[in-house]
Design an enzyme around this catalytic site. Structure first.
Site, PDB file in Angstrom:
ATOM      1  N   ILE A  21       0.833  -1.211   0.000  1.00 11.09           N
ATOM      2  CA  ILE A  21       0.000   0.000   0.000  1.00 11.09           C
ATOM      3  C   ILE A  21       0.870   1.264   0.000  1.00 11.09           C
ATOM      4  O   ILE A  21       0.604   2.225  -0.724  1.00 11.09           O
ATOM      5  CB  ILE A  21      -0.915   0.023   1.251  1.00 11.09           C
ATOM      6  N   ASP A  66      12.459   3.462  11.827  1.00  7.77           N
ATOM      7  CA  ASP A  66      11.610   2.442  12.445  1.00  7.77           C
ATOM      8  C   ASP A  66      10.520   3.192  13.199  1.00  7.77           C
ATOM      9  O   ASP A  66      10.806   3.909  14.168  1.00  7.77           O
ATOM     10  CB  ASP A  66      12.474   1.607  13.405  1.00  7.77           C
ATOM     11  N   VAL A  67       9.274   3.037  12.757  1.00  6.70           N
ATOM     12  CA  VAL A  67       8.190   3.840  13.337  1.00  6.70           C
ATOM     13  C   VAL A  67       7.896   3.511  14.801  1.00  6.70           C
ATOM     14  O   VAL A  67       7.181   4.252  15.471  1.00  6.70           O
ATOM     15  CB  VAL A  67       6.869   3.723  12.530  1.00  6.70           C
ATOM     16  N   ASN A  93       1.193   4.371   7.810  1.00  4.26           N
ATOM     17  CA  ASN A  93       0.737   3.151   7.136  1.00  4.26           C
ATOM     18  C   ASN A  93       1.558   1.913   7.486  1.00  4.26           C
ATOM     19  O   ASN A  93       1.059   0.789   7.336  1.00  4.26           O
ATOM     20  CB  ASN A  93       0.772   3.423   5.620  1.00  4.26           C
ATOM     21  N   TYR A 161      -2.647  -8.323  16.263  1.00  3.94           N
ATOM     22  CA  TYR A 161      -2.872  -7.482  15.069  1.00  3.94           C
ATOM     23  C   TYR A 161      -4.245  -6.815  15.145  1.00  3.94           C
ATOM     24  O   TYR A 161      -4.383  -5.604  14.969  1.00  3.94           O
ATOM     25  CB  TYR A 161      -2.756  -8.356  13.815  1.00  3.94           C
TER      26      TYR A 161
HETATM   27  P1  NAD Z   1       3.691  -4.738   3.241  1.00  8.11           P
HETATM   28  O1  NAD Z   1       4.300  -5.768   4.123  1.00  8.11           O
HETATM   29  O2  NAD Z   1       3.626  -4.974   1.755  1.00  8.11           O
HETATM   30  O3  NAD Z   1       4.436  -3.334   3.473  1.00  8.11           O
HETATM   31  C1  NAD Z   1       4.693  -2.857   4.766  1.00  8.11           C
HETATM   32  C2  NAD Z   1       5.951  -1.970   4.742  1.00  8.11           C
HETATM   33  O4  NAD Z   1       6.142  -1.471   6.065  1.00  8.11           O
HETATM   34  C3  NAD Z   1       7.224  -2.743   4.370  1.00  8.11           C
HETATM   35  O5  NAD Z   1       7.944  -2.047   3.386  1.00  8.11           O
HETATM   36  C4  NAD Z   1       7.988  -2.809   5.677  1.00  8.11           C
HETATM   37  O6  NAD Z   1       9.407  -2.829   5.517  1.00  8.11           O
HETATM   38  C5  NAD Z   1       7.529  -1.547   6.383  1.00  8.11           C
HETATM   39  N1  NAD Z   1       7.675  -1.631   7.843  1.00  8.11           N
HETATM   40  C6  NAD Z   1       7.417  -2.695   8.646  1.00  8.11           C
HETATM   41  N2  NAD Z   1       7.732  -2.388   9.911  1.00  8.11           N
HETATM   42  C7  NAD Z   1       8.183  -1.109   9.907  1.00  8.11           C
HETATM   43  C8  NAD Z   1       8.675  -0.239  10.917  1.00  8.11           C
HETATM   44  N3  NAD Z   1       8.762  -0.640  12.192  1.00  8.11           N
HETATM   45  N4  NAD Z   1       9.049   1.015  10.569  1.00  8.11           N
HETATM   46  C9  NAD Z   1       8.970   1.417   9.275  1.00  8.11           C
HETATM   47  N5  NAD Z   1       8.543   0.630   8.270  1.00  8.11           N
HETATM   48  C10 NAD Z   1       8.154  -0.617   8.589  1.00  8.11           C
HETATM   49  O7  NAD Z   1       2.246  -4.476   3.845  1.00  8.11           O
HETATM   50  P2  NAD Z   1       0.891  -3.836   3.243  1.00  8.11           P
HETATM   51  O8  NAD Z   1      -0.024  -4.933   2.886  1.00  8.11           O
HETATM   52  O9  NAD Z   1       1.202  -2.781   2.247  1.00  8.11           O
HETATM   53  O10 NAD Z   1       0.328  -3.187   4.579  1.00  8.11           O
HETATM   54  C11 NAD Z   1       0.408  -1.800   4.844  1.00  8.11           C
HETATM   55  C12 NAD Z   1      -0.560  -1.484   5.965  1.00  8.11           C
HETATM   56  O11 NAD Z   1      -1.867  -1.911   5.585  1.00  8.11           O
HETATM   57  C13 NAD Z   1      -0.252  -2.191   7.285  1.00  8.11           C
HETATM   58  O12 NAD Z   1      -0.513  -1.307   8.357  1.00  8.11           O
HETATM   59  C14 NAD Z   1      -1.228  -3.342   7.277  1.00  8.11           C
HETATM   60  O13 NAD Z   1      -1.529  -3.777   8.583  1.00  8.11           O
HETATM   61  C15 NAD Z   1      -2.429  -2.721   6.603  1.00  8.11           C
HETATM   62  N6  NAD Z   1      -3.380  -3.647   6.013  1.00  8.11           N
HETATM   63  C16 NAD Z   1      -3.014  -4.558   5.088  1.00  8.11           C
HETATM   64  C17 NAD Z   1      -3.972  -5.436   4.582  1.00  8.11           C
HETATM   65  C18 NAD Z   1      -3.619  -6.496   3.578  1.00  8.11           C
HETATM   66  O14 NAD Z   1      -4.450  -7.358   3.289  1.00  8.11           O
HETATM   67  N7  NAD Z   1      -2.414  -6.476   3.016  1.00  8.11           N
HETATM   68  C19 NAD Z   1      -5.308  -5.347   4.990  1.00  8.11           C
HETATM   69  C20 NAD Z   1      -5.653  -4.392   5.930  1.00  8.11           C
HETATM   70  C21 NAD Z   1      -4.683  -3.543   6.433  1.00  8.11           C
END
Ligand code: NAD
Length: 262
Positions: A21, A66-67, A93, A161
């Site tokens: 995302i 790191d957030v 995000n 989560y």
């Molecule tokens: P993803 O794993 O493709 O990307 C997440 C990114 O966050 C990665 O690049 C990772 O390196 C980075 N990250 C992880 N921990 C971090 C930290 N401590 N500090 C900085 N960066 C960090 O995930 P996604 O699917 O794009 O998810 C993005 C958001 O959307 C998340 O909050 C996730 O919970 C939420 N979400 C995802 C889904 C789904 O189905 N994929 C559904 C609902 C919500």
């Protein structure tokens, strides 16, 4: 790429901007004229995102942070302001979904703590440093990524989560009310199940994927680009009267009791 766009003149910070995302949103924001700070704990992913945006003629900078760490969040905001002069849009995000996150009995305390630190404290710290920056810019928009799991219970649990995302919704509502008179809008985005790395590594077999798909009225996983377009709306002035919402983009999953496949 045109210099016109729905985010022309705005500076946006996107956490987790290296993948899924966050990556698609960074690309879309840049294509719509924003200057984008791509923040990720994975330096290579953040740099690759920056390179992709540069190839399309967009403006971005990559920041490793790191957030879950206070000092990193302070720095990502101050670096963005230094680099681009202001901050108008903050997309909190970044999130994790741990493979060992289960029910109350099976989830280890360390998994609970790690999930809360990234998914909930990370959003808090983003707001802690993002809100004063938006105020300095004369206002703006904060978008916090929650999830459909904050709205529905599931028998295939990821307790830490789910609880972290519920916390994001509650925190977003309260912050939206506190800052509503300051031209600072704060909304939560609730994506449904997406075909990104985060979910696909959890649903790692076809039967597991099919089991989840049964519940989605549209019968497919969403794409990160579909969430990016919702983030664009919440980031832009088009959503100028929208604050405190849980903006759901989920293929109908939270509306469903029975789906066409049942
Ligand atoms: P993803 O794993 O493709 O990307 C997440 C990114 O966050 C990665 O690049 C990772 O390196 C980075 N990250 C992880 N921990 C971090 C930290 N401590 N500090 C900085 N960066 C960090 O995930 P996604 O699917 O794009 O998810 C993005 C958001 O959307 C998340 O909050 C996730 O919970 C939420 N979400 C995802 C889904 C789904 O189905 N994929 C559904 C609902 C919500």
């Amino acid at each position: 790429m045109s210099t016109e766009g729905r985010l022309k003149g705005k500076v946006a910070l996107v956490t987790g901007g290296g993948s899924g995302i966050g990556l698609e949103t960074s690309r879309l924001f840049a294509a719509e004229g924003a200057h984008v700070a791509i923040v990720d704990v994975d330096a290579g992913a953040a740099q690759a995102a920056q390179a992709q945006i540069a190839d399309s003629g967009g403006q971005s900078v990559s920041i490793v942070a790191d957030v879950s760490r206070d000092a990193d969040c302070a720095r990502m905001v101050s670096d963005t302001e230094e680099h681009f002069g202001a901050l108008h849009v903050m997309f909190n995000n970044a999130g994790i979904s741990h493979i060992d996150d289960g029910d109350a009995e099976s989830t280890e305390e360390a998994i609970w703590d790690l999930t809360m630190q990234v998914n909930l404290k990370g959003v808090f710290l983003g707001c802690k440093y993002g809100i004063p920056a938006l105020r300095r810019a004369g206002g703006g928009s904060i978008i916090n990524t929650a999830s459909f799991v904050a709205l529905l219970g599931a028998a295939t649990p990821q307790l830490a989560y789910t609880a972290s995302k519920g916390g994001v919704l509650a925190m977003t509502r309260e912050l939206a009310v506190i800052h509503a008179r300051e031209e600072i809008r704060i909304n939560a985005l609730c994506p449904g199940p997406l075909r990104t790395e985060l979910l696909m590594k959890y649903l790692d077999t076809e039967p597991k994927r099919q089991r989840r798909l049964v519940h989605i009225p549209m019968g497919r996983f969403g794409e990160a680009t579909e969430i990016a377009r919702a983030a664009l709306y919440l980031a832009s002035d088009e959503s100028s009267f929208v604050t405190g919402t849980s903006f759901t983009v989920d293929g109908g999953i939270t509306a469903a009791y029975v789906t066409p496949e049942d």
